[in-house]
Scaffold this active site. Structure first.
Site, short mmCIF file in Angstrom:
data_model
loop_
_atom_site.label_atom_id
_atom_site.label_comp_id
_atom_site.label_asym_id
_atom_site.label_seq_id
_atom_site.Cartn_x
_atom_site.Cartn_y
_atom_site.Cartn_z
N ILE A 1 -4.00 2.50 0.14
CA ILE A 1 -4.51 1.68 -0.95
C ILE A 1 -3.33 1.05 -1.70
O ILE A 1 -2.19 1.49 -1.57
CB ILE A 1 -5.41 2.49 -1.92
CG1 ILE A 1 -4.63 3.63 -2.57
CG2 ILE A 1 -6.63 3.03 -1.19
CD1 ILE A 1 -5.42 4.40 -3.61
N THR B 1 0.82 -1.22 0.00
CA THR B 1 0.00 0.00 0.00
C THR B 1 0.85 1.27 0.00
O THR B 1 2.04 1.24 0.30
CB THR B 1 -0.94 0.01 1.22
OG1 THR B 1 -0.17 0.03 2.41
CG2 THR B 1 -1.86 -1.20 1.22
N ASP B 2 0.19 2.37 -0.33
CA ASP B 2 0.86 3.67 -0.33
C ASP B 2 0.41 4.48 0.89
O ASP B 2 -0.26 3.96 1.77
CB ASP B 2 0.60 4.41 -1.65
CG ASP B 2 -0.88 4.70 -1.88
OD1 ASP B 2 -1.68 4.60 -0.93
OD2 ASP B 2 -1.23 5.04 -3.03
N LEU B 3 0.76 5.74 0.92
CA LEU B 3 0.42 6.58 2.08
C LEU B 3 -1.09 6.73 2.28
O LEU B 3 -1.55 6.99 3.38
CB LEU B 3 1.04 7.97 1.92
CG LEU B 3 2.55 8.04 2.14
CD1 LEU B 3 3.08 9.43 1.81
CD2 LEU B 3 2.90 7.67 3.57
#
Length: 133
Positions: free
Chosen positions: A19, A14-16
């Site tokens: 997601i 996931t990213d910040l």
């Protein structure tokens, strides 16, 4: 015949925003293709060692429909759309439950020892043709 591969979304995927980072979908569908080939009974390491042949992605057309999030259980479906002597066209879907969240059309080719495209190995064409029936 549709091949199905399940994978879980981990924190590292996931990213910040929490997601799945867009490039990780390409990793998910790559893993699914590798398992599809393995389930067909083809040993890619042996094919490389004995014939110098490896598979390469020639083209990907991707569509991101909805985000996946941490801990989602995803299913990647792989379907053969077209087989020619020199290339393979696959449709791959990533689903969360019954919801499609990512689609890709992937073109694969075989590369010989010199790194140039060549005909798909006969053993591979035979195994893939049998899976489509």
């Amino acid at each position: 015949m549709t091949h199905r591969f399940q994978t879980r979304v981990y924190y590292e995927d996931t990213d910040l925003a929490g997601i799945v980072y867009y490039a990780n979908y390409l990793k998910f569908i790559e893993r699914a293709r590798s398992e599809w080939v393995r389930d067909l009974g083809l040993d890619q390491a042996r094919l490389k060692a004995e014939a110098g042949v490896v598979f390469a992605v020639r083209r990907v057309v991707a569509d991101y429909l909805a985000p996946a999030r941490f801990d989602d259980l995803l299913t990647v479906e792989t379907d053969l759309r077209q087989l020619t002597p020199a290339r393979l066209l696959l449709e791959q879907l990533v689903k969360r439950g019954q919801d499609k969240i990512f689609t890709a059309e992937v073109t694969l080719v075989a590369l010989g020892p010199e790194g140039r495209a060549q005909r798909l190995p006969a053993e591979f064409r035979r195994l893939v043709s049998g899976s489509a029936s």
